[in-house]
Design an enzyme around this catalytic site. Sequence first.
Site, mmCIF file in Angstrom:
data_model
loop_
_atom_site.group_PDB
_atom_site.id
_atom_site.type_symbol
_atom_site.label_atom_id
_atom_site.label_comp_id
_atom_site.label_asym_id
_atom_site.label_seq_id
_atom_site.Cartn_x
_atom_site.Cartn_y
_atom_site.Cartn_z
ATOM 1 N N VAL A 105 65.281 41.148 31.087
ATOM 2 C CA VAL A 105 65.335 40.691 32.620
ATOM 3 C C VAL A 105 66.380 41.480 33.672
ATOM 4 O O VAL A 105 66.378 41.468 34.431
ATOM 5 C CB VAL A 105 66.138 39.129 32.355
ATOM 6 C CG1 VAL A 105 67.490 39.284 31.767
ATOM 7 C CG2 VAL A 105 65.975 38.686 33.791
ATOM 8 N N ASP A 106 67.227 42.137 32.734
ATOM 9 C CA ASP A 106 68.349 42.875 33.583
ATOM 10 C C ASP A 106 67.762 44.009 34.488
ATOM 11 O O ASP A 106 67.803 44.260 35.571
ATOM 12 C CB ASP A 106 69.398 43.508 32.632
ATOM 13 C CG ASP A 106 70.280 42.285 32.128
ATOM 14 O OD1 ASP A 106 70.319 41.211 32.642
ATOM 15 O OD2 ASP A 106 70.419 42.537 30.894
ATOM 16 N N SER A 107 66.978 44.894 33.476
ATOM 17 C CA SER A 107 66.303 46.109 34.384
ATOM 18 C C SER A 107 65.272 45.751 35.065
ATOM 19 O O SER A 107 64.914 46.194 36.169
ATOM 20 C CB SER A 107 65.936 47.256 33.309
ATOM 21 O OG SER A 107 64.881 46.709 32.436
ATOM 22 N N MET A 142 61.112 54.406 28.507
ATOM 23 C CA MET A 142 61.325 55.625 27.764
ATOM 24 C C MET A 142 60.614 55.294 26.414
ATOM 25 O O MET A 142 61.110 54.332 25.780
ATOM 26 C CB MET A 142 62.852 55.766 27.758
ATOM 27 C CG MET A 142 63.264 56.176 29.188
ATOM 28 S SD MET A 142 65.105 56.547 28.762
ATOM 29 C CE MET A 142 65.677 55.442 29.862
ATOM 30 N N GLY A 193 69.840 48.577 34.162
ATOM 31 C CA GLY A 193 70.311 46.922 34.196
ATOM 32 C C GLY A 193 71.759 46.850 33.424
ATOM 33 O O GLY A 193 71.897 45.578 33.117
ATOM 34 N N GLY A 211 64.938 52.827 34.558
ATOM 35 C CA GLY A 211 64.753 52.667 33.235
ATOM 36 C C GLY A 211 64.588 51.243 32.985
ATOM 37 O O GLY A 211 65.218 50.310 33.108
ATOM 38 N N MET A 212 63.346 50.945 32.563
ATOM 39 C CA MET A 212 62.873 49.511 32.195
ATOM 40 C C MET A 212 62.526 49.250 30.860
ATOM 41 O O MET A 212 61.692 49.892 30.547
ATOM 42 C CB MET A 212 61.658 49.026 33.268
ATOM 43 C CG MET A 212 62.053 48.973 34.761
ATOM 44 S SD MET A 212 60.572 48.823 35.865
ATOM 45 C CE MET A 212 60.477 46.847 35.502
ATOM 46 N N SER A 213 63.350 48.159 30.455
ATOM 47 C CA SER A 213 63.206 47.870 28.820
ATOM 48 C C SER A 213 62.139 46.724 28.795
ATOM 49 O O SER A 213 62.134 46.455 27.500
ATOM 50 C CB SER A 213 64.481 47.763 28.304
ATOM 51 O OG SER A 213 65.152 46.463 28.707
ATOM 52 N N CYS A 237 68.045 49.157 18.577
ATOM 53 C CA CYS A 237 66.743 49.144 19.302
ATOM 54 C C CYS A 237 65.701 49.637 17.944
ATOM 55 O O CYS A 237 64.625 49.281 18.212
ATOM 56 C CB CYS A 237 66.552 49.827 20.291
ATOM 57 S SG CYS A 237 66.718 51.508 20.599
ATOM 58 N N CYS A 289 73.149 57.013 22.783
ATOM 59 C CA CYS A 289 71.711 57.136 23.659
ATOM 60 C C CYS A 289 72.148 57.035 25.335
ATOM 61 O O CYS A 289 71.472 57.898 26.057
ATOM 62 C CB CYS A 289 71.054 55.811 23.584
ATOM 63 S SG CYS A 289 69.686 55.505 24.368
#
Length: 356
Positions: free
Chosen positions: A13-15, A34, A127, A8-10, A199, A103
């Site tokens: 930097v973390d993901s 997502m 992440g 899951g990429m937002s 978000c 979530c």
Amino acid sequence: MKKKVLVGMSGGVDSSVAAYLLKEQGYEVIGVTMQIWQDDEEFIEKEGGCCSLSAVADARRVANKIGIPFYVMNFKDAFKRNVIDYFVDEYMEGRTPNPCIACNKFIKFSSFLDKAMAIGIDYVATGHYAIIEKHNDRYIIKKSEDDKKDQTYALYNLTQFQLERTLMPCGQYKKSKIREIAKEIGLRVHNKKDSEEICFIPDNDHGRYIKNRFPNKVREGNFVDKQGNILGTHKGIVYYTIGQRKGLGIAFGKPMYVVDINPFRNEVVLGDLEDLLNTKLIAKDTNYIPFDTLKEPMEVEAKIRYSQTPSKAIITPIEDGRVRVNFHEKQRAITKGQSVVFYKDDLLIGGGIIEK
């Protein structure tokens, strides 16, 4: 044959680094953002949020840079039903929800995982700053290496089924190291600011968000004291949360705090700081990680909000899967709708939603 993982990429930097680390570890990595925004206008407005147009562009750019396929998957109906509607309903009932926990429970580690498994993917990854380990026949969650960034508070709902199929590679690192890795491999997001807002409410004004969507449901009412005496007029109960002092819109000559919210009478109860201090609560919808059920009283460290340092407490199982929590010291602003989460040193024991 390589194990497949859906990350899951937002766009943060973390993901982004999570995807890179997993690829380096030999997984076949697929990046996914997502889609949870509810309409195109909202999507464009949320520039900078974790579900904005710029976030998708950042995630796609990272995927290209590290050489993995990238897709956008639609979760907007599930997100509306399980996160947004719940969020609004809780505020209308005078409670303060935690949408990130909802979530995680219903979207990231449920709908997202279901979709991954349906298309033959072995794992999902995020992440998050937390460590998943297997001890004997049981998966456990431990606090991350970075105390300040640890996100275990929001992960207490995970089941054994979900933990077996979830990877969180960032948990072994400090945030500074994650940023360093991102810079070393040439990711533009290496210095991207952490997202701190809800978000789907980038300006963090949840009262206005609810009022805009349900103008007929948000009504003015009375501020009252503990004896029921009217002190003034409030804008609508959705604008307030337990412990709030600022933004009451009325001066009393001394600090006054929101100490209770009565949705049936549409009243916000104000009191002194002392009225906010308590040592007891009852939580519902509990989940435990190292064991299935709490069978007897247990000494733990517990916290009632994300940013708090855990305090010593005893948790005791009561009827219907609920738990009674007795803190050794008074806690400020125990808030219905928020989560109480339990630890033993760095081990996440579990948690539940504060009922009373």
